[in-house]
Design a protein around this motif. Sequence first.
Motif, PDB file in Angstrom:
ATOM      1  N   GLY A  82       0.818  -1.203   0.000  1.00 43.22           N
ATOM      2  CA  GLY A  82       0.000   0.000   0.000  1.00 43.22           C
ATOM      3  C   GLY A  82       0.852   1.253   0.000  1.00 43.22           C
ATOM      4  O   GLY A  82       2.089   1.201  -0.109  1.00 43.22           O
ATOM      5  N   PRO A  83       0.212   2.418   0.133  1.00 44.18           N
ATOM      6  CA  PRO A  83       0.942   3.693   0.057  1.00 44.18           C
ATOM      7  C   PRO A  83       1.641   4.105   1.344  1.00 44.18           C
ATOM      8  O   PRO A  83       2.379   5.092   1.344  1.00 44.18           O
ATOM      9  CB  PRO A  83      -0.178   4.687  -0.284  1.00 44.18           C
ATOM     10  N   ASN A  84       1.414   3.381   2.451  1.00 41.51           N
ATOM     11  CA  ASN A  84       1.930   3.824   3.743  1.00 41.51           C
ATOM     12  C   ASN A  84       3.433   4.062   3.728  1.00 41.51           C
ATOM     13  O   ASN A  84       3.931   5.061   4.247  1.00 41.51           O
ATOM     14  CB  ASN A  84       1.596   2.791   4.827  1.00 41.51           C
ATOM     15  N   CYS A 119       1.869   4.262  11.813  1.00 39.28           N
ATOM     16  CA  CYS A 119       0.721   4.518  10.930  1.00 39.28           C
ATOM     17  C   CYS A 119       0.208   3.212  10.323  1.00 39.28           C
ATOM     18  O   CYS A 119      -1.004   2.958  10.281  1.00 39.28           O
ATOM     19  CB  CYS A 119       1.126   5.475   9.806  1.00 39.28           C
ATOM     20  N   GLY A 120       1.132   2.376   9.860  1.00 36.66           N
ATOM     21  CA  GLY A 120       0.736   1.088   9.302  1.00 36.66           C
ATOM     22  C   GLY A 120       0.096   0.190  10.344  1.00 36.66           C
ATOM     23  O   GLY A 120      -0.880  -0.524  10.059  1.00 36.66           O
ATOM     24  N   ALA A 121       0.624   0.231  11.571  1.00 39.75           N
ATOM     25  CA  ALA A 121       0.067  -0.585  12.651  1.00 39.75           C
ATOM     26  C   ALA A 121      -1.358  -0.142  12.989  1.00 39.75           C
ATOM     27  O   ALA A 121      -2.235  -0.975  13.255  1.00 39.75           O
ATOM     28  CB  ALA A 121       0.960  -0.495  13.885  1.00 39.75           C
ATOM     29  N   LEU A 122      -1.612   1.170  12.975  1.00 34.28           N
ATOM     30  CA  LEU A 122      -2.968   1.668  13.260  1.00 34.28           C
ATOM     31  C   LEU A 122      -3.954   1.224  12.178  1.00 34.28           C
ATOM     32  O   LEU A 122      -5.100   0.873  12.465  1.00 34.28           O
ATOM     33  CB  LEU A 122      -2.950   3.196  13.363  1.00 34.28           C
ATOM     34  N   LYS A 123      -3.496   1.249  10.937  1.00 35.81           N
ATOM     35  CA  LYS A 123      -4.360   0.773   9.847  1.00 35.81           C
ATOM     36  C   LYS A 123      -4.675  -0.712  10.033  1.00 35.81           C
ATOM     37  O   LYS A 123      -5.823  -1.134   9.912  1.00 35.81           O
ATOM     38  CB  LYS A 123      -3.668   1.006   8.507  1.00 35.81           C
ATOM     39  N   SER A 124      -3.655  -1.506  10.338  1.00 32.95           N
ATOM     40  CA  SER A 124      -3.865  -2.941  10.564  1.00 32.95           C
ATOM     41  C   SER A 124      -4.736  -3.172  11.790  1.00 32.95           C
ATOM     42  O   SER A 124      -5.536  -4.116  11.830  1.00 32.95           O
ATOM     43  CB  SER A 124      -2.518  -3.656  10.733  1.00 32.95           C
ATOM     44  N   PHE A 125      -4.595  -2.317  12.797  1.00 38.42           N
ATOM     45  CA  PHE A 125      -5.438  -2.381  13.989  1.00 38.42           C
ATOM     46  C   PHE A 125      -6.915  -2.290  13.594  1.00 38.42           C
ATOM     47  O   PHE A 125      -7.753  -3.089  14.022  1.00 38.42           O
ATOM     48  CB  PHE A 125      -5.051  -1.249  14.940  1.00 38.42           C
ATOM     49  N   GLY A 126      -7.232  -1.312  12.741  1.00 39.02           N
ATOM     50  CA  GLY A 126      -8.606  -1.157  12.280  1.00 39.02           C
ATOM     51  C   GLY A 126      -9.078  -2.336  11.456  1.00 39.02           C
ATOM     52  O   GLY A 126     -10.219  -2.794  11.593  1.00 39.02           O
ATOM     53  N   ALA A 138       2.141 -10.560  13.239  1.00 40.20           N
ATOM     54  CA  ALA A 138       2.178 -11.147  11.895  1.00 40.20           C
ATOM     55  C   ALA A 138       2.443 -10.072  10.843  1.00 40.20           C
ATOM     56  O   ALA A 138       3.175 -10.299   9.869  1.00 40.20           O
ATOM     57  CB  ALA A 138       0.858 -11.864  11.602  1.00 40.20           C
ATOM     58  N   ASP A 139       1.848  -8.893  11.049  1.00 38.53           N
ATOM     59  CA  ASP A 139       2.090  -7.774  10.142  1.00 38.53           C
ATOM     60  C   ASP A 139       3.556  -7.360  10.186  1.00 38.53           C
ATOM     61  O   ASP A 139       4.161  -7.040   9.150  1.00 38.53           O
ATOM     62  CB  ASP A 139       1.182  -6.607  10.520  1.00 38.53           C
ATOM     63  N   ALA A 140       4.144  -7.373  11.380  1.00 43.93           N
ATOM     64  CA  ALA A 140       5.564  -7.047  11.526  1.00 43.93           C
ATOM     65  C   ALA A 140       6.440  -8.071  10.798  1.00 43.93           C
ATOM     66  O   ALA A 140       7.452  -7.710  10.189  1.00 43.93           O
ATOM     67  CB  ALA A 140       5.936  -6.997  13.007  1.00 43.93           C
ATOM     68  N   VAL A 141       6.043  -9.344  10.865  1.00 41.76           N
ATOM     69  CA  VAL A 141       6.767 -10.387  10.127  1.00 41.76           C
ATOM     70  C   VAL A 141       6.735 -10.087   8.631  1.00 41.76           C
ATOM     71  O   VAL A 141       7.739 -10.227   7.929  1.00 41.76           O
ATOM     72  CB  VAL A 141       6.151 -11.778  10.414  1.00 41.76           C
ATOM     73  N   SER A 176       4.896  -4.111   2.913  1.00 42.53           N
ATOM     74  CA  SER A 176       3.463  -4.285   2.682  1.00 42.53           C
ATOM     75  C   SER A 176       2.765  -4.475   4.024  1.00 42.53           C
ATOM     76  O   SER A 176       3.408  -4.863   5.009  1.00 42.53           O
ATOM     77  CB  SER A 176       3.195  -5.493   1.770  1.00 42.53           C
ATOM     78  N   ASP A 177       1.487  -4.182   4.048  1.00 43.88           N
ATOM     79  CA  ASP A 177       0.724  -4.376   5.281  1.00 43.88           C
ATOM     80  C   ASP A 177      -0.676  -4.854   4.925  1.00 43.88           C
ATOM     81  O   ASP A 177      -0.975  -5.129   3.767  1.00 43.88           O
ATOM     82  CB  ASP A 177       0.680  -3.090   6.124  1.00 43.88           C
ATOM     83  N   THR A 178      -1.535  -4.998   5.926  1.00 45.00           N
ATOM     84  CA  THR A 178      -2.866  -5.544   5.681  1.00 45.00           C
ATOM     85  C   THR A 178      -3.671  -4.623   4.773  1.00 45.00           C
ATOM     86  O   THR A 178      -3.532  -3.405   4.809  1.00 45.00           O
ATOM     87  CB  THR A 178      -3.625  -5.743   7.007  1.00 45.00           C
ATOM     88  N   SER A 179      -4.517  -5.220   3.967  1.00 42.38           N
ATOM     89  CA  SER A 179      -5.291  -4.487   2.967  1.00 42.38           C
ATOM     90  C   SER A 179      -6.718  -4.272   3.437  1.00 42.38           C
ATOM     91  O   SER A 179      -7.473  -5.238   3.622  1.00 42.38           O
ATOM     92  CB  SER A 179      -5.279  -5.268   1.646  1.00 42.38           C
ATOM     93  N   ALA A 180      -7.098  -3.007   3.618  1.00 46.96           N
ATOM     94  CA  ALA A 180      -8.453  -2.682   4.075  1.00 46.96           C
ATOM     95  C   ALA A 180      -9.500  -3.120   3.058  1.00 46.96           C
ATOM     96  O   ALA A 180     -10.560  -3.637   3.417  1.00 46.96           O
ATOM     97  CB  ALA A 180      -8.568  -1.181   4.328  1.00 46.96           C
TER      98      ALA A 180
END
Length: 381
Positions: A29-31, A196-203, A230-233, A246-250
């Motif tokens: 993503g763009p993060n 910022c990426g962690a907050l997005k994945s949190f949601g 897992a996102d950190a991995v 990369s991170d989780t996709s909303a």
Amino acid sequence: EIGCGIGTIVQALQLRGVGSGFLCPNLCGPNFFAASAMAAWLGGLPLMRGMTIAAGLFEALFARVLHRLKFLFPPEITGLVVLMVAVSLIPLGTSKFLGISFAGEPIQPGNLIVASLTLLVMVGVNLWGRGTLKLYSVLIGMVCGYLLSIAMGLMSSDQYADIVRAPWAAIPVLEEMWKFSFRWSLLPTFIIVSICGALKSFGNLILCEKVNDENWTEPDIQRIGNGLMADAVCVTASGLLGGMASDTSASNVALSSASGATSRRIGYAAGGLFVVLGFSPKLGAILSVMPMPVMGAILIFVTCFMILSGLQIILTAKPDTRRTFVIGISLIFGLSLDVIPQLYSDVYPWLRPLFESSLTLCTVLAVVLNQLLRLGEKKAQ
């Protein structure tokens, strides 16, 4: 793609300390884009890889202490995070829907017609489809969208040529892949981007919980922490493999919510597909030429579900004056970043990452205001 595949599979696992057990796919993503581009410009790909690994390690640390920060995320704020994740998809979804790539570009009528018909097909199947047919509402709409795009000439000959030229199988470039470097001066930027990426994945993980539990009332912080691990991995693996984080996709989480296909077994299959795509340029080329109106229709479709879920979570908390100000003020300034981004063009450079996303700005404001106003309530009592 390989890093995304690893992250998707690890997220679907539910091991001790890592993995949420949810279908929560990863995408580039763009993060991290701006920070990664800056690192690549200053020190080439080795620096980008090294700083990406550092960001992943910091997110792992954040994931491990998240259970101690539960007091920062009451239901109204978790709902606000989900709502703002949905809001962050609106500019991309509407621009694709209308066929606009640059500011000032006119609406493309052909694009609008195809996008509208594709969206109507998906909505119709989801509303009136029976049994398992609802599970395939997006797939049916996507096929219709592709056919309409081809009929209206929205797919260029260059796109077909790219698919034909791409080989079926290829080994990723390994030359200088394992060279890494690090700069302390870039660490604050990557830490902020990591948060910022962690907050997005949190949601996204909260939405996964709500979708999978009809009686959901509040987030399982321990499980979400494992999901962030897992996102950190995934972020760390992306750096090790030489790619952008990369991170989780909303949009994919909302898609699973809309279709009802939430089994983590799908996560294993999707992760495996991502890995295969890393070794098959032709398959990657086929998926990369999705017509713009089809992408726009899908994003609009799934965003509807995320917006309603966020509002429902917010309203589970009993409304009072304090919550009104916490949610209202945060939402106003968060949305102002999307509506008039020029307002924040002169912020200090080290604060810039906080203003790259309305989700980040809104969440940080909500957390800070919630604690300040709680303190004021205690003193008044």
